[in-house]
Scaffold this motif. Structure first.
Motif, PDB file in Angstrom:
ATOM      1  N   TYR A  68      -2.634  -8.671   8.235  1.00 15.94           N
ATOM      2  CA  TYR A  68      -3.057  -7.768   9.304  1.00 15.94           C
ATOM      3  C   TYR A  68      -2.579  -6.346   9.016  1.00 15.94           C
ATOM      4  O   TYR A  68      -1.586  -6.141   8.315  1.00 15.94           O
ATOM      5  CB  TYR A  68      -2.469  -8.204  10.658  1.00 15.94           C
ATOM      6  CG  TYR A  68      -2.418  -9.687  10.877  1.00 15.94           C
ATOM      7  CD1 TYR A  68      -3.595 -10.443  10.932  1.00 15.94           C
ATOM      8  CD2 TYR A  68      -1.204 -10.349  11.033  1.00 15.94           C
ATOM      9  CE1 TYR A  68      -3.547 -11.807  11.126  1.00 15.94           C
ATOM     10  CE2 TYR A  68      -1.157 -11.716  11.228  1.00 15.94           C
ATOM     11  CZ  TYR A  68      -2.329 -12.449  11.268  1.00 15.94           C
ATOM     12  OH  TYR A  68      -2.276 -13.798  11.455  1.00 15.94           O
ATOM     13  N   ASP A  69      -3.282  -5.391   9.621  1.00 14.89           N
ATOM     14  CA  ASP A  69      -2.835  -4.000   9.586  1.00 14.89           C
ATOM     15  C   ASP A  69      -1.879  -3.707  10.733  1.00 14.89           C
ATOM     16  O   ASP A  69      -1.040  -2.822  10.637  1.00 14.89           O
ATOM     17  CB  ASP A  69      -4.043  -3.052   9.674  1.00 14.89           C
ATOM     18  CG  ASP A  69      -5.041  -3.303   8.565  1.00 14.89           C
ATOM     19  OD1 ASP A  69      -4.619  -3.373   7.393  1.00 14.89           O
ATOM     20  OD2 ASP A  69      -6.240  -3.448   8.868  1.00 14.89           O
ATOM     21  N   LYS A  79      -2.776   4.383   3.819  1.00 16.44           N
ATOM     22  CA  LYS A  79      -3.231   3.323   4.710  1.00 16.44           C
ATOM     23  C   LYS A  79      -4.185   3.823   5.788  1.00 16.44           C
ATOM     24  O   LYS A  79      -5.235   3.206   6.021  1.00 16.44           O
ATOM     25  CB  LYS A  79      -2.029   2.637   5.373  1.00 16.44           C
ATOM     26  CG  LYS A  79      -2.389   1.376   6.136  1.00 16.44           C
ATOM     27  CD  LYS A  79      -3.007   0.354   5.193  1.00 16.44           C
ATOM     28  CE  LYS A  79      -3.353  -0.929   5.904  1.00 16.44           C
ATOM     29  NZ  LYS A  79      -3.973  -1.919   4.993  1.00 16.44           N
ATOM     30  N   SER A 124       0.841  -1.186   0.000  1.00 17.96           N
ATOM     31  CA  SER A 124       0.000   0.000   0.000  1.00 17.96           C
ATOM     32  C   SER A 124       0.879   1.239   0.000  1.00 17.96           C
ATOM     33  O   SER A 124       1.968   1.236   0.563  1.00 17.96           O
ATOM     34  CB  SER A 124      -0.894   0.015   1.252  1.00 17.96           C
ATOM     35  OG  SER A 124      -1.715  -1.124   1.272  1.00 17.96           O
ATOM     36  N   ASN A 156       3.996   1.205   6.271  1.00 21.19           N
ATOM     37  CA  ASN A 156       2.922   2.015   6.855  1.00 21.19           C
ATOM     38  C   ASN A 156       3.416   2.958   7.952  1.00 21.19           C
ATOM     39  O   ASN A 156       2.877   2.979   9.066  1.00 21.19           O
ATOM     40  CB  ASN A 156       1.816   1.102   7.383  1.00 21.19           C
ATOM     41  CG  ASN A 156       1.124   0.351   6.273  1.00 21.19           C
ATOM     42  OD1 ASN A 156       1.063   0.812   5.126  1.00 21.19           O
ATOM     43  ND2 ASN A 156       0.623  -0.829   6.563  1.00 21.19           N
ATOM     44  N   VAL A 202     -10.037  -2.078  11.479  1.00 21.68           N
ATOM     45  CA  VAL A 202      -8.618  -2.411  11.440  1.00 21.68           C
ATOM     46  C   VAL A 202      -8.476  -3.906  11.726  1.00 21.68           C
ATOM     47  O   VAL A 202      -9.130  -4.445  12.620  1.00 21.68           O
ATOM     48  CB  VAL A 202      -7.808  -1.576  12.461  1.00 21.68           C
ATOM     49  CG1 VAL A 202      -8.326  -1.766  13.878  1.00 21.68           C
ATOM     50  CG2 VAL A 202      -6.318  -1.910  12.383  1.00 21.68           C
ATOM     51  N   THR A 203      -7.655  -4.582  10.931  1.00 21.00           N
ATOM     52  CA  THR A 203      -7.431  -6.020  11.109  1.00 21.00           C
ATOM     53  C   THR A 203      -6.216  -6.226  12.002  1.00 21.00           C
ATOM     54  O   THR A 203      -5.123  -5.748  11.702  1.00 21.00           O
ATOM     55  CB  THR A 203      -7.201  -6.704   9.753  1.00 21.00           C
ATOM     56  OG1 THR A 203      -8.336  -6.471   8.916  1.00 21.00           O
ATOM     57  CG2 THR A 203      -7.022  -8.211   9.937  1.00 21.00           C
ATOM     58  N   PHE A 241       3.825  -2.627  12.997  1.00 22.54           N
ATOM     59  CA  PHE A 241       3.173  -2.281  11.741  1.00 22.54           C
ATOM     60  C   PHE A 241       4.047  -2.720  10.566  1.00 22.54           C
ATOM     61  O   PHE A 241       5.254  -2.905  10.712  1.00 22.54           O
ATOM     62  CB  PHE A 241       2.923  -0.780  11.653  1.00 22.54           C
ATOM     63  CG  PHE A 241       2.008  -0.235  12.716  1.00 22.54           C
ATOM     64  CD1 PHE A 241       0.665  -0.029  12.454  1.00 22.54           C
ATOM     65  CD2 PHE A 241       2.494   0.068  13.986  1.00 22.54           C
ATOM     66  CE1 PHE A 241      -0.180   0.465  13.430  1.00 22.54           C
ATOM     67  CE2 PHE A 241       1.655   0.571  14.973  1.00 22.54           C
ATOM     68  CZ  PHE A 241       0.311   0.764  14.692  1.00 22.54           C
ATOM     69  N   HIS A 242       3.431  -2.832   9.390  1.00 20.01           N
ATOM     70  CA  HIS A 242       4.168  -3.137   8.172  1.00 20.01           C
ATOM     71  C   HIS A 242       5.167  -2.004   7.898  1.00 20.01           C
ATOM     72  O   HIS A 242       4.848  -0.829   8.111  1.00 20.01           O
ATOM     73  CB  HIS A 242       3.201  -3.275   6.996  1.00 20.01           C
ATOM     74  CG  HIS A 242       3.829  -3.821   5.759  1.00 20.01           C
ATOM     75  ND1 HIS A 242       4.673  -3.087   4.962  1.00 20.01           N
ATOM     76  CD2 HIS A 242       3.750  -5.059   5.195  1.00 20.01           C
ATOM     77  CE1 HIS A 242       5.075  -3.822   3.939  1.00 20.01           C
ATOM     78  NE2 HIS A 242       4.537  -5.028   4.061  1.00 20.01           N
ATOM     79  N   LEU A 275       0.686   5.360   9.238  1.00 19.51           N
ATOM     80  CA  LEU A 275      -0.237   4.774  10.206  1.00 19.51           C
ATOM     81  C   LEU A 275       0.430   4.675  11.570  1.00 19.51           C
ATOM     82  O   LEU A 275      -0.175   5.005  12.593  1.00 19.51           O
ATOM     83  CB  LEU A 275      -0.674   3.391   9.725  1.00 19.51           C
ATOM     84  CG  LEU A 275      -1.639   2.624  10.630  1.00 19.51           C
ATOM     85  CD1 LEU A 275      -2.925   3.396  10.830  1.00 19.51           C
ATOM     86  CD2 LEU A 275      -1.929   1.235  10.035  1.00 19.51           C
ATOM     87  N   LEU A 318      -8.195   2.786   6.287  1.00 18.90           N
ATOM     88  CA  LEU A 318      -8.818   2.248   7.495  1.00 18.90           C
ATOM     89  C   LEU A 318      -9.962   3.134   7.973  1.00 18.90           C
ATOM     90  O   LEU A 318     -10.996   2.640   8.428  1.00 18.90           O
ATOM     91  CB  LEU A 318      -7.774   2.090   8.603  1.00 18.90           C
ATOM     92  CG  LEU A 318      -6.639   1.103   8.341  1.00 18.90           C
ATOM     93  CD1 LEU A 318      -5.713   1.046   9.549  1.00 18.90           C
ATOM     94  CD2 LEU A 318      -7.172  -0.278   8.012  1.00 18.90           C
TER      95      LEU A 318
END
Length: 305
Positions: free
Chosen positions: A111-112, A43, A38, A253, A53-54, A249-250, A256, A47
């Motif tokens: 997942y987020d 991001k 993303s 992101n 949010v996952t 977090f990724h 986020l 959401l």
């Protein structure tokens, strides 16, 4: 006439190809985040638009766990809910996962965010980006009732090669044990804390280790005639103890994560985070982390690890 037509068609093709070649850049197609990732600036908005949010979590009470009603509970979960509510994301799609698969699942886009009081470590920081620490905690031991082998430290385990240790897979305790000299042959992995307790009760293990809060709460619903919490456990003097827990977090992101940190700081300053920790059995004086006291960056780079 035919020659002029051919030249015109050739020039037209060049113009069309040039336009197509520029469309990806104009639309942000190359975001530097890798295939399928993303765009960093999208991001949070994504959401907020979905309202959900996952979240990936491991079954470890009191950090993040599945209650009898099937709902996701725990201190890390409650804090995340409060933070995302501040960000305009009110619903959580919670997914149970083995601890060792949380960060791989995060990076696979399942997942987020993952939150289970996960300890920030330099190794994990190579594969995920962490929010600022929400909690701090130490380690604990549970042994067979009566502690027949006299285990009061990780050193005691290392000095007796016959001691068998059951540990939840993917946790930092595995590395702590090995750092203190415990052999890999002495360690077996289990999917969760109840499974480590079952290993001791079935005489497949002599001891298990996890965070102090996890073991104390698990003992409340366990057969104390077979198990014993080691009250005089000696905390290992190694890097990583105490542990600083935070959501991950990724790596793409950052927006986020940064927004999460801003909202988290507000909730720390108004006392909400301390209240949520206390409601889940933590000591707000010893387990909370004041805003700016310890940063994720300082733990990732080894300054506070």
């Amino acid at each position: 006439m035919k020659k002029s037509l051919l030249i015109f068609l050739f020039l037209l093709t060049i113009v069309v190809l040039a336009a197509c070649g520029g469309s990806d850049e104009e639309a942000g197609g190359d975001n530097g985040g890798g295939e399928g990732s993303s765009q960093p600036d999208d991001k949070l908005a994504e959401l907020q638009e979905s309202g959900t949010v996952t979240v990936g979590f491991a079954n470890e009470e009191p950090y993040g766990y599945q209650g009898d009603d099937g709902e996701l509970k725990g201190a890390a979960v409650d804090i995340a809910k409060a933070v995302f509510a501040e960000l305009g994301v009110d619903d959580m799609d919670s997914q149970l996962q083995d601890y060792s698969q949380l960060i791989p699942g995060l990076n696979a886009g399942q997942y987020d965010v993952v939150t289970s009081g996960m300890a920030i470590t330099p190794e994990r920081c190579e594969n995920a980006i962490f929010a600022e620490p929400e909690m701090v905690y130490g380690e604990g031991l549970v042994v067979q009732a009566g502690n027949p082998l006299g285990i009061e430290s990780y050193e005691d385990i290392a000095e007796n090669p016959d001691v068998r240790v059951s540990v939840m897979s993917g946790t930092t305790e595995i590395g702590y044990l090995e750092t203190m000299g415990v052999s890999e042959d002495q360690i077996t992995n289990a999917p969760d804390i109840p499974a480590t307790f079952s290993a001791i009760q079935a005489d497949r293990a002599d001891v298990t280790t996890a965070t102090e809060m996890t073991l104390r709460l698990a003992m409340e619903t366990s057969d104390e005639s077979q198990l014993e919490f080691v009250e005089n456990f000696e905390q290992p003097d190694i890097e990583g103890v105490p542990s600083w827990g935070a959501p991950a977090f990724h790596p793409d992101n950052t927006d986020l994560r940064d927004a999460y940190n801003e909202a988290l700081q507000d909730l720390k300053e108004d006392g909400t985070v301390e209240e949520l920790l206390e409601a889940n059995g933590f000591d707000p004086d010893s387990n909370s982390v004041a805003a700016g006291e310890i940063t994720a960056e300082s733990v990732c780079n080894g300054e506070n690890y």
